[in-house]
Design an enzyme around this catalytic site. Structure first.
Site, short mmCIF file in Angstrom:
data_model
loop_
_atom_site.label_atom_id
_atom_site.label_comp_id
_atom_site.label_asym_id
_atom_site.label_seq_id
_atom_site.Cartn_x
_atom_site.Cartn_y
_atom_site.Cartn_z
N ASN B 146 39.20 -22.60 -54.98
CA ASN B 146 39.32 -21.24 -55.48
C ASN B 146 40.04 -21.15 -56.82
O ASN B 146 39.78 -20.25 -57.60
CB ASN B 146 40.03 -20.36 -54.45
CG ASN B 146 41.32 -20.96 -53.93
OD1 ASN B 146 41.39 -22.17 -53.64
ND2 ASN B 146 42.34 -20.15 -53.80
N GLN B 174 34.58 -19.77 -51.44
CA GLN B 174 34.56 -19.61 -52.89
C GLN B 174 33.27 -20.15 -53.51
O GLN B 174 32.88 -19.73 -54.60
CB GLN B 174 35.77 -20.34 -53.49
CG GLN B 174 36.21 -19.83 -54.83
CD GLN B 174 36.58 -18.36 -54.85
OE1 GLN B 174 35.85 -17.53 -55.40
NE2 GLN B 174 37.70 -18.00 -54.22
N HIS B 196 33.33 -10.57 -49.51
CA HIS B 196 33.83 -9.98 -50.76
C HIS B 196 33.84 -10.99 -51.91
O HIS B 196 34.03 -10.61 -53.06
CB HIS B 196 35.18 -9.31 -50.58
CG HIS B 196 36.37 -10.21 -50.54
ND1 HIS B 196 37.15 -10.45 -51.64
CD2 HIS B 196 36.93 -10.91 -49.53
CE1 HIS B 196 38.15 -11.26 -51.31
NE2 HIS B 196 38.04 -11.55 -50.03
N THR B 232 34.10 -4.20 -31.75
CA THR B 232 32.89 -3.56 -32.27
C THR B 232 32.55 -4.15 -33.64
O THR B 232 33.41 -4.26 -34.50
CB THR B 232 33.11 -2.04 -32.38
OG1 THR B 232 33.40 -1.53 -31.08
CG2 THR B 232 31.87 -1.35 -32.94
N CYS B 317 46.13 -14.43 -53.48
CA CYS B 317 47.02 -14.23 -52.33
C CYS B 317 48.46 -14.45 -52.72
O CYS B 317 49.37 -13.81 -52.21
CB CYS B 317 46.70 -15.20 -51.20
SG CYS B 317 44.98 -15.47 -50.90
#
Lengths: 376, 376
Positions: B146, B174, B196, B232, B317
């Protein structure tokens, strides 16, 4: 056929327009909340504003909220945190959601099932006696049942759990947005929420922690959510959750009033021989769980679906499988379990929806009775 | 100031318009995929169509895909499944993402760190020797790093791991959407993906399983995702993931070509004294990790942010905290770690974005040098 009528909000609510807008807006501008640049700071701001909004839904303050992927993960984080905090046993309401039951069963600790009465209400005397006799416990009691809507005496249970030094986890997934919730008044140590039950998107939820709860990290990695829950935050989902939470609070009076429409439908079905589950208990205003002798649950669901009305046979998670409702069995009503259906309204439900559901149900029920008479 | 330029796709990609549309459409019609009525069946159909689309991104078939909340959960499910499958130790690439490292550290099993060379490439001879000497192992090797974009020799590692009867987990979070991926050719037993990073929404990911992997359930409850992952399904997120996966495959040639723009920027920065990390290794086409002596990472990020260009100091992060990149330290380049930045483009990045980033960076760097000369 007219527009289909959705009366299965307890499975998943129609997503509120406010939530759809909030998700769409977040997706067009999204950054990683851990990034320090402008896009990252904007995403961080969205998450922290949303945290306060979701906290407000249950009378909590923003730092009490940990965002995660949904109600199931919230229940798991609560139970695992209690286990890590040293509880020696789990006491689980007999009508808890499978997310609580299965997580408890997998914990490795002894699990005691806390019985309910014929209306689905947890037996407080049983709890007092059980807490008095044994080591420190995590007690799980849902605020409202997903199948029957029965609202449990959580505050009373909390007083007993607190006196015994235990940990009370409250699965409020189904209650949130349908009744007023105050985590302090309830006395919950942890409280689970799911966005998609209040009209937000699926895939996002929260665990709200009371002052005594110490949460243990479950997902390891980047250290998001104050180290408790790693993984890039679901910014758009969180923004949608917050928008739905705000709208739910605003719409609570209207939803509360929906009980009159619900009760009118119940009366019509009762006149045709149906039995309301949890009738004597306090219940969510928009949930009707009703059993009709000799009319199988799945046949009712199918007949209504063909007529454009969507309801459910028990909880959605398990409704694909034909098996009796464990909740109704726990109420000592096993004979009603295979003929029960759940009808649940929500923010977009109208009086006409409830009436039309009744028309369609009564017509299908009469057709069935007629067919049976001719066969007999 | 002109429109801000986003060059931090490795932190989170701009969400693709196809994904935004897919999410919005799903939210307006969403049901619970476990419900048997029309809305439930439509939601189930969305999820299963998406499963095939996400599988196709890595050359897999739909049943191999388990949807979950993101890359971190995918890494956790893989490692926990390997542990449940009986591996006795974990061998973890030295530059793995924290989701892998921290999960491994929490597993309770012995963890061996697999060293990389100065370009960030894992040492295959070390792996062969280590696998030969010890019990069955789960080996984690990311497909692309990454921070540096360095692409690991995963297929070669897989052959060694397979010969030793081990389990190879590949964090492809990545790499996905940036290089062509075929899970069979890679030989991965499990492969982690995050929506994402390919231009889908945050909060959704997948673990793709090879033919030998047995996944162990991690979240307990309603039994979704064939019992492996309860909760769900995030229907709208999954639909957005699939739309982004399809678009990523379509756009792969264009993204591959972006390496030329990336390399032009690298040359301009090198001429000003910067050093490219992993320069001799195969790398993602749109990632540039570059260290500039005497120019602190966070100062570079701040200077560019003020000029409307968003880049990152290491992984998102941890970029909130000022600490040296562990990845660069693992490459034996600790002296470069505190002055390194990551510049990463994506589907909406233009040649002009890379050029403008260079202009702004060179201007800020020259200003700094000028200030230092005057102070000296």
């Amino acid at each position: 056929m007219s527009q289909p009528i959705y009366l299965d909000y307890n499975a998943t609510a129609r997503v509120r327009p406010e939530a759809i807008d909030a998700v769409a807006r977040a997706l067009t501008s999204v950054g990683n909340p851990s990034s320090v640049h402008a896009a990252g700071r904007a995403a961080r701001n969205l998450v922290e504003t949303a945290r306060a909004d979701v906290a407000a839904l249950v009378g909590a303050r923003a730092p009490a909220v940990t965002f995660l992927s949904g109600g199931t993960e919230a229940d798991a984080l609560a139970i695992d945190s209690g286990v890590a905090d040293g509880v020696a046993r789990l006491i689980i309401g007999a009508t808890e959601h499978e997310a609580v039951r299965e997580t408890a069963a997998a914990s490795g600790l002894p699990v005691e099932v806390w019985p309910v009465d014929a209306d689905g209400l947890a037996d407080l005397e049983w709890l007092a006696a059980t807490l008095a006799d044994g080591p420190r416990a995590l007690v799980a009691l849902m605020l409202a049942n997903n199948e029957t809507g029965v609202i449990q005496p959580v505050a009373e249970a909390a007083a007993l759990v607190r006196a015994a030094g235990g940990w009370l986890h409250v699965d409020a997934v189904q209650a949130a947005g349908k009744i007023d919730i105050d985590i302090d008044a309830l006395g919950a140590d942890t409280l689970a929420l799911s966005a998609h039950k209040v009209g937000g998107p699926q895939g996002v939820g929260a665990l709200v922690a009371g002052p005594r709860a110490r949460l243990t990290r479950q997902l390891h990695g980047g250290g998001q959510e104050r180290g408790v829950r790693s993984g890039t935050e679901n910014v758009a989902g969180i923004a949608g959750f917050a928008a739905a939470a705000r709208a739910s609070s605003r719409d609570l009076p209207a939803l509360t009033a929906q009980s009159a429409w619900r009760d009118e439908l119940a009366e019509r079905m009762q006149a045709a021989g149906a039995i309301v589950l949890g009738a004597a208990a306090p219940r969510l205003p928009q949930t009707l769980c009703v059993s009709t002798p000799d009319y199988a649950s799945d046949l009712q669901v199918m007949n209504l679906d063909l007529a454009g009305v969507m309801i459910s046979a028990g909880a959605a998670c398990t409704s694909g499988k034909v098996k009796p409702s464990r909740v109704i069995e726990a109420m000592g009503q096993a004979d009603l379990a295979l003929t029960a259906v759940r009808i649940s309204g929500g923010w977009a439900t109208t009086e006409q929806d409830w009436i039309h559901c009744g028309d369609v149900w009564l017509e299908a029920h009469a057709r069935l009775a007629d067919r049976r008479r001719r066969v007999a």
